[in-house]
Design a protein around this motif. Structure first.
Motif, short mmCIF file in Angstrom:
data_model
loop_
_atom_site.label_atom_id
_atom_site.label_comp_id
_atom_site.label_asym_id
_atom_site.label_seq_id
_atom_site.Cartn_x
_atom_site.Cartn_y
_atom_site.Cartn_z
N ALA A 18 0.83 -1.21 0.00
CA ALA A 18 0.00 0.00 0.00
C ALA A 18 0.86 1.25 0.00
N LEU A 45 -8.81 5.47 2.30
CA LEU A 45 -8.56 5.54 0.85
C LEU A 45 -8.69 6.96 0.31
N SER A 83 -8.55 -2.54 -0.97
CA SER A 83 -7.74 -1.31 -0.89
C SER A 83 -6.64 -1.31 -1.94
N LEU A 110 -13.00 2.48 5.93
CA LEU A 110 -12.10 2.31 4.79
C LEU A 110 -12.09 3.55 3.90
#
Length: 743
Positions: free
Chosen positions: A27, A384, A339, A380
């Motif tokens: 990520a 994001l 994600s 989430l």
């Protein structure tokens, strides 16, 4: 034994820790990969710059416009190459040999005239032929040699075609390079001075007079022979010309210019030209190459990794408030996959220099809201939206992502049909448009009059890291793009939803609705082989759906699970009272054997559900809908017979007890529907008492200990059950018999 358990625990913890770190690095890497690239200046040639652009560092760049100009000039200076074609002279010599050979043959035959074939082959007039025929053989040979010398002399410097000469003069080509293949030499010639066939009449006469001064008739014949055979002998050599032009092009070095730090590149309001574009391209290239190493080895990567790690810790703490049918680590893996997929899509948009509104901003939020729940999806969305802002290097995109994600989460709440996702995408698009307009207005100083004037004059711009657009049409175009963003996000959810459902064995309302179709093969089999059970299941479904809605549980899951909860009865349907017609088959069996048949319908139901690929939540409810309850009828019969010691555990279902609210509601509805059939007079008061008795019995038997149902929930369920049962067993007016005589 303890050591083995410890090793197993450490191994599990190690694998989870590895996946945790892997997600952090992936990520963070996606967020900061070539992060400088997101700071590229996006302008095209001909566009007007909305701000002053200064050089962020000193650099040199190749001025491609000037380089091209100098190379073109060098190429133009190369003269075209023309070869002296020897074939013209060779053809003339061959014709001359044929002519004089024919003259010699004619003399030997003592003929006064040359044959018509010879005349045609030379294209000469008869008078010229007669003149040559009347000359002695030795003299004819001398004339032939002189004609050859005259012809060679005329072709020595080259003769050009008149059309080619006009074309060269029209292109301002004042000089060509004449190549002599025999001597392999080159000679530059002015195009204006190159003779054509029409220009050399005087030179022909001059040469003929020089070689044949006494005999007029021979001069006339010589002139005719030369004029009828003279032709252009300069031929364009394209291959050699292009080779020399290419050499000239490549010989010019690239023109480099130095730009100092903070030097103005493009002024605000200035139109971008090719020179500006070259400088901007070099700035973007330098930023990209410099950012590559620092992305993975520098502080941005460490910062992004820590940020991801903080959110994971918060998730782990936040997760305790939720109850799911799959393990916590599976939930974490699901969120990680979603994600990473979103971040890869966002990075791909930026990497290909596409406008930032191409990032599917609400895709991940809507997907998680459907697969899990709204609260996790909002959590989430916060993560994001922050990362989308970092990737695009735009706070506006982060805000847009957050608002669009939140709207998407609530737009898909309770979605049951795939078509509803398109509506959700439309709502997200509208939210995107309002956010864009709001942020644009925040950056515009002045009153409403200023806004209207800006739109009319084409100075109003939409921001959000988009390709900057001007005027009313620009605003409309931005709105359409942001609406398309919401719809594309919805279509992505449609595409990826079945994949994630299959990978993580999750059941959504959409898939539940698909298997609730009463034409499902398993339900059709149930109605054919166990019609009483089928009817019982439908009523249980109505009871369970109503009760679930009353306490806020998943009513669709409860209803669909009720349809399938007794499919295990299909195999031995005649042993269950609702399907019996005539004699009771249990009369010939012992209570223990009968209870085994009854209890076994749970195992058969689970196996059948797996065979037909029913969702795991449905299978769990099939397994749990009797919990560890007692089979009271056959247990009482065993006690009455008293032939042997009765073990109560042999008359209990294997369990487990209901683990979810939906499973508990199906258990209560199942027991209540079966019990209600035994009421002689189902009055409202009796139905209410029956509902309370069934719920109390399950509560006292500890069947509801593991399902998170509160006492207030049980009270609501009781009222809901009583309401539905009253509707089912309502009294009807007795219609009079039409055939009965009146008093």
């Amino acid at each position: 034994m303890q050591n083995k358990k410890r090793v197993f625990f450490i191994t599990r913890l190690g694998s989870k820790g590895f996946l945790l770190l892997l997600f952090c690095f992936l990520a963070a890497g996606i967020v900061v990969f070539n992060r400088k690239e997101s700071q590229q200046i996006v302008l095209k040639e001909g566009e007007v710059s909305l701000a002053d652009i200064y050089a962020p560092f000193s650099f040199s760049y190749i001025d491609r416009e000037k380089t091209r100009y100098y190379r073109e000039e060098s190429r133009k200076r190369v003269q075209d190459i023309y070869d002296l074609d020897p074939r013209v002279e060779e053809a003339f010599k061959a014709k001359l040999d044929n002519l004089f050979q024919a003259l010699g043959e004619n003399e030997e035959k003592s003929e006064t005239n040359l044959s018509s074939a010879a005349v045609l082959s030379t294209s000469l007039t008869p008078s010229t032929v007669r003149t040559l025929s009347g000359i002695e053989k030795e003299e004819r040979e001398n004339i032939k040699n002189k004609l050859t010398r005259i012809f060679s002399f005329l072709l020595k410097d080259g003769i050009i075609d008149s059309e080619v000469k006009e074309e060269l003069m029209g292109k301002s080509s004042f000089m060509i390079n004449v190549h002599n293949p025999k001597t392999k030499s080159f000679r530059k010639r002015l195009v204006e001075q190159l003779p054509t066939v029409e220009d050399i009449d005087a030179r022909i006469k001059e040469q003929v007079l020089f070689y044949f001064p006494e005999n007029r008739r021979v001069r006339i014949a010589a002139e005719e022979i030369i004029k009828k055979n003279i032709a252009p002998n300069l031929v364009f050599n394209k291959q050699e010309t292009e080779r020399r032009k290419e050499e000239a092009w490549n010989s010019v070095p690239e023109v480099k210019k130095e730009i100092k730090k903070n030097q103005l590149i493009v002024a605000r309001g200035q139109r971008v030209n090719s020179s500006h574009l070259s400088q901007i391209t070099e700035i973007n290239r330098k930023r990209s190459s410099l950012g590559m190493f620092f992305s993975f080895a520098g502080l941005p990567f460490i910062g992004s990794s820590l940020l991801v790690f903080i959110f994971i810790i918060l998730f782990w703490r936040y997760y305790k408030d939720f109850s799911f049918s799959i393990p916590r680590f599976s939930i974490f893996c699901l969120l990680s996959f979603v994600s990473l997929l979103f971040l890869l899509l966002a990075r791909g948009v930026i990497a290909f220099s596409l406008p930032a509104f191409f990032i599917p901003l609400s895709f991940a939020s809507m997907l998680v809201a459907i697969l899990l729940n709204a609260r996790l999806a909002i959590f989430l969305t916060m993560l994001l939206s922050l990362f989308s802002g970092l990737i695009s290097n735009s706070l506006d995109i982060g805000i847009l992502s957050f608002v669009g994600g939140i709207v998407g989460v609530y737009a898909v709440e309770g979605v049951k049909r795939r078509a509803q996702l398109i509506k959700a995408g439309f709502l997200v698009g509208l939210a995107n448009i309002f956010v864009m307009l709001s942020l644009s207005l925040l950056k515009l100083e002045g009153s409403w009059k200023t806004l209207i004037e800006a739109i009319r004059s084409g100075l109003f711009t939409t921001y959000l890291g988009l390709a900057l657009t001007f005027g009313l049409w620009g605003v409309i175009k931005s709105c359409l793009c942001l609406m398309a963003n919401g719809l594309v996000s919805a279509f992505l959810v449609l595409g990826f939803l079945p994949l994630f459902e299959h990978l993580f064995k999750l059941t959504t309302n959409i898939s539940l609705l698909e298997i609730s179709d009463l034409n499902h093969p398993l339900l059709k089999k149930l109605i054919m082989e166990a019609p009483g059970t089928y009817h019982h299941s439908l009523i249980v479904g109505n009871l369970a759906e109503s009760a679930s809605e009353a306490i806020g549980a998943n009513s669709l899951l409860a209803r669909v699970a009720s349809y399938y909860h007794d499919i295990g009865k299909i195999e031995k349907s005649e042993y269950f009272s609702e399907n019996q017609r005539g004699k009771n088959k249990h009369n010939k069996l012992t209570p223990t054997m009968s209870s085994l048949i009854i209890i076994n319908h749970i195992k058969n139901g689970v196996e059948m559900a797996r065979k037909y690929n029913l969702p795991r939540q449905i299978i769990d409810i099939i397994r749990q809908h009797h919990g560890t309850s007692l089979v009271p009828y056959f247990y009482q019969r065993a006690l009455e017979l008293g032939k042997e010691e009765v073990n109560q555990e042999n008359f209990r279902y294997p369990g487990p007890k209901p683990q979810t609210k939906e499973a508990a509601i199906v258990m209560l509805a199942d027991s209540l529907e079966a019990s209600s059939r035994s009421l002689d007079e189902p009055t409202p008061s009796r139905l209410k008492a029956l509902v309370e008795k069934v719920i109390n019995d399950k509560f006292i038997d500890h069947q509801l200990d593991e399902c998170n149902l509160a006492l207030t929930d049980l009270n609501k369920i009781s009222r809901s059950f009583a309401y539905v049962l009253n509707a089912i067993f309502h009294n009807r007016v007795k219609y009079p018999d039409a055939n009965k005589p009146k008093n």
